[in-house]
Design an enzyme around this catalytic site. Sequence first.
Site, short mmCIF file in Angstrom:
data_model
loop_
_atom_site.label_atom_id
_atom_site.label_comp_id
_atom_site.label_asym_id
_atom_site.label_seq_id
_atom_site.Cartn_x
_atom_site.Cartn_y
_atom_site.Cartn_z
CG HIS A 37 -0.55 0.32 2.50
ND1 HIS A 37 -0.23 -0.64 3.44
CD2 HIS A 37 -0.34 1.50 3.10
CE1 HIS A 37 0.16 -0.03 4.56
NE2 HIS A 37 0.09 1.26 4.38
N GLY B 152 2.67 6.38 7.91
CA GLY B 152 4.06 6.69 7.57
C GLY B 152 5.00 5.63 8.11
CG ASN B 153 5.53 4.06 12.19
OD1 ASN B 153 4.91 4.86 12.88
ND2 ASN B 153 6.81 3.79 12.38
CB SER B 154 2.88 1.89 5.94
OG SER B 154 1.64 1.96 6.59
N GLY C 150 -11.42 -21.19 -5.38
CA GLY C 150 -12.70 -20.47 -5.33
C GLY C 150 -13.58 -20.86 -4.17
CG ASP D 248 0.06 -3.95 2.79
OD1 ASP D 248 0.54 -3.42 1.77
OD2 ASP D 248 -0.36 -3.30 3.75
#
Lengths: 466, 462
Positions: free
Chosen positions: B78, B186-188, B241, B108
Site C-alpha cells: 500500500h 508513515g510507519n507503513s 474459489g 501487503d
Amino acid sequence: MGNKILRAAIMMLVGWYASAEDAFPPSLAREVYDRVSPAICVLSYSSEITNPASGEVTKRATNALGVIVSSDGLVMTHGHMLLENARPFSIRVKVGQGELEKEYDGQILRKPEDLNVCFVRIVTSESVGFPYVRFDAEARLEVGEEVLLVGLLGDNFDFSRSLLARRIGSILEKPRRTYCLDQPVPFGYVTSPVINAHGVAVGVVGYDLSPAEGGELYIRSGHPLVYQSGLFAHYLETPPSEQEAKSPQEEAWLGVFTQPLTDDHAEYWGLPKNGGVIVSTIVPGSPAEKSGFQRGDIVTEFNGIPIHAKQNQEVLDFTRVIRETGVGKDVIVKVLRAGQPLEMTTNLVLRPKSARDAVEFEDQVFGLTVREITTDVRILLNLPEDVQGVIVRRVKSGSWASIANIRPGVIIMNFGDYPVTNLEEFKQAVTKVAEQKPKEVTVFCRAGSVTLFFRMEPVWPADALK
Amino acid sequence: MRRSMWASVLATLCLAGCVTTGSARESAVIRAKNKVLPALVHIRPVKEVFTGGRREEILVVGSGFIISPDGYVVTNEHVAGETRLVRCVLYNKEEVEAEVVGTDPYTDIAVLKLKTDRNDLPTVKLGNSSKLEAGQVVLALGSPHGLARSVSEGIVSVTDRYLGDGGDMASPYNTWIQTDAAINPGNSGGPLVNLKGEVIGINARRLGGAENVGFAIPIDSAREVIDDIIQEKRVIRSWIGASFQEMLRKTEDPQKKGVIIADVDPLSPAAEAELLPGDVMLSINGVPTNARFVEDLPPVNQLIADLPVGQEATVRIARGKEELDIKVTPTERSAVKGEEVEFKEWGFTASELTPAIVRIAQLPAKKGVFVSGAQVGGPAGEARLQAGDIVLKVDDQDIGDLAAFRQIYQQLVASKKRLVMMDVKRGALTRYVLIKQNGENKGELAPAPEGAAVREEQNDGK
C-alpha cells in the site's frame, strides 16, 4: 452583519405591511385567525424508529401540528408521522389553548397512498362538536397570490397559534399540479391550513410528493408546497381506514424497466424522433417476459394509448398507463424491434408485493425478526433466482442470534439443518428447532454476494432447570 | 506471617530486578536500534489514484528496510503499489531512486530495488517470528507522519492476531503480530525489531480510534513472498474459489476435525468440482486441513495457494455422514485489483474485472469492464454512466476485457462518430448509455464549472 439583520428585519416588516395592505387587511387576517385557530391542535406522540441498516430501534417524542377537519374529530397531519421505519405510539391530541385546552387519545389511520399526509382520529366517548376547518375543494390558486397560514409557534411559546403570510411562488404542472410557496416555513406550519384572500381555506402546507405521485423519482423535498383541497377532499368524506382498501396489489404490472427514447437515442438507432420507451430490463417471470418482450424493444403504443416519452418525467406517464390498465385482459402493445413495427399481446398481472407490504415474523426464541424476499428487494439486492430464504430485519440485542453475530440484512437460507426458502419454512424451522432443543444451531446465510455460517448455542429453559 | 514475609522478599527481588533490567533494557534498546537504523529507508512514492472518474497522482510517505547489500528494499504494497516514481532517502540522508520489483496485495508486501551500483549497503538481519512471545520487547522504526528515523518501543501484545478474509484488513494468508509500540501513518513498511536487532515483522496496520494497537506482518510469512517477488517479480498462488470458516462456526466439539467450506464461487474450480458450502474439508493431497479457530485459517489458505497451478489435487471432504475424495484443478489466483485506466475523451475511469466484482455484479462470465468513476460534466457523466456500472457492449460489440475495450474506444474516438451506445449492467438492471462524442465538451476535458454541470443536469433527455 448587524446591518444585514436590521435590513432583513426592515424588509420583513415592509413585506408584512405591504401584504397586509394588498390582500389581507388586518380585519380579515384577524377574522381568519379567530375562525381557524380553534381547529388547530397539537399532536404529541412518540415514534419508534428502526435504523434500516442496523435494525436498531430508537424512540423519540415529537410534537406536530394537526388540523381538525371534521366535527367528529378527524385530524389531518404531516405524512412523516407514519413511515416504513417509523411507527407512532402514545398519540395525544391537544385541542384548545390555555385554560380551555383539552387532551384526547389519538388513533392513527391507514396512510393514504396518493398524498403525503396522515390522519388521526380523536378517541372520545363524549359527543363533542369539534371546531374544524371547512375546505373549498374547487378553489384554485394563482402565481403571486397571497395566502395566510395558521400554524403553531414552538414549545417555548406554548404552541400559540400564529399567522404567517406567504405567496404562491410557482406552479408545477408535472407530475401533478403542484403549488409551491415562495419561502420556507417553520416546522410548526407543516399541514397548516392555507387561506386565500377571500378568507377561504384552499389547502394545507405539505412538503413531499407521495411515491404514488412520483415522489420517489424526483424528490421535490425541502420546499414547502400547498396540497390543494381537491387532493384530500375525498378523505374528509370517507377517512382512509374506512375506505375500501385499495392496496398496491390491485395495480397492474408488466415487469419492465424502461428509459425514454430521447432524440439522440432515436438518431442512433435511425428511428423517427417521436419518443417512446425503451425496454432496458425485463424482470424474470414477468408478463413482459412471458409475452415475448425483448430487451431493446421500443414501446410506441400501449392499449391504444400512444407513448411519446422523450424525458424521464414522461416515462412516469407510461408507468401510470400500465398501472391503471386492468389486470387479466389482453392488451395490445405496439413496439419497434430493430426498427420494425411489431404488435404484441400481453396480459398484465397484479403488481407483486413490495417490501412495504412484506410480511414480517418475529421469533421469540432466537431474537430474529425476518421478512419475506419480495420482487423489488430481489432486484434492489441483485439476488439471483436461486437465492431463496428470508431477510433478517432486526436482531434483538442480547438474543442468541445477536450473540452469534447474525446481522440485519443477511439472508437466512438454512436454519438448524432445515432449508428455508420462504417465511413459512422459517417459522416451521424455528418451531422445530425450539422443540428439539439441540445444543448447537447452525444457520446458513448469504451476506452480500457470499455465503457463510453462524452458530447459536442457546441455553434452553429446560436445561437451566436441570 | 510467613506469607507476608515471602511477599516482602518477592517484592524486594522484583524491585531489584526491575532496577537492573531498566538500565540493561535501555542499552539493549539502543543496541538493537543501532543494528537496524543504518538500513532504514524513508520512502516517498508518487502514487497513482483514480478518483471521480479521473487519474491523479499524489505524493505519499512510507518506510522500508534494506535486505541486501545491492539494494533490495522491503516495504508495504500500500506504499509502493501503483507508483510511477519512488524516491528513497537512506539513513545518511542520501536520496536514491528505486524501481518497484513487484508487489503482493494479499500480504501487503512490496520489494523495491535501489538504483545504485553500490554493493556495500547496510542491511538488516531477518529474525524468526515463530519464536515470538507476547510480552517480548520490540521496536518500531520508520517515518510516522513523515518524520524519518523515528524509533518507538513497546511489547508484542499478541503473536497471532487474525484480521479476517474480507474488508479493509483482509489478509487470507497470514496472521499478524499485534504490538503496542506506537505505529502511525508513515510507519507503513518499516521494520518491527526484537532486542537482538533482528527484523521480526513489517509494520503495516493500526486500529484507528484505539490507543497503541498496531499490527505487523510476521517476517516468517513475509520471507517467502519477498523471495518470490525478487525471483519472479510477483507471487503466484493457486485458487480453487472456496472460502473457509473455522469449525467453531458449526460445533464446539474438539473431536470434529477439518475446516468448513463456507462459500463457493460459482465461476471457480471448486464449483466445477461440485464442492458445496457446508462440506467439511478434511485434507488436501493427504495434508490435514484442521482449523478449529480463526487463527488456524491462514495456514489452510496457504496450503491451497501452494498447490501447483493446473495440477489436479485431491480434496477429502465430509458431507453429512459420508467422506468423499473430490478432484479439483486449481487455477492461478488473479490480482486483488484489476488494472485501472482513465478514458480521457469520455471522462471516466474503468478497471479490469476481478472474480469479486464478477461475483457482486452476478455476471454470467468474466466479460466486460468495471466503471470506477465518471467525471461530472464529462460525456460519460452526462450520459449517466456511474461508478459500479459494468460495460458489457459498445456499439453492439461484446467487451471481453479492458484491453479489448481500450481498442474499441480508441477506434471510436478516432472515428469522431457523434453517438456511441454502451450496454451497461447496473445491479440487476441493464441500461442503454448513449455517449455524445462531440457534445459541449469537445475532446478537452477541463473541469466543468459547477453552474454548467447543474444546467446540463436539468437539460437531461431533451
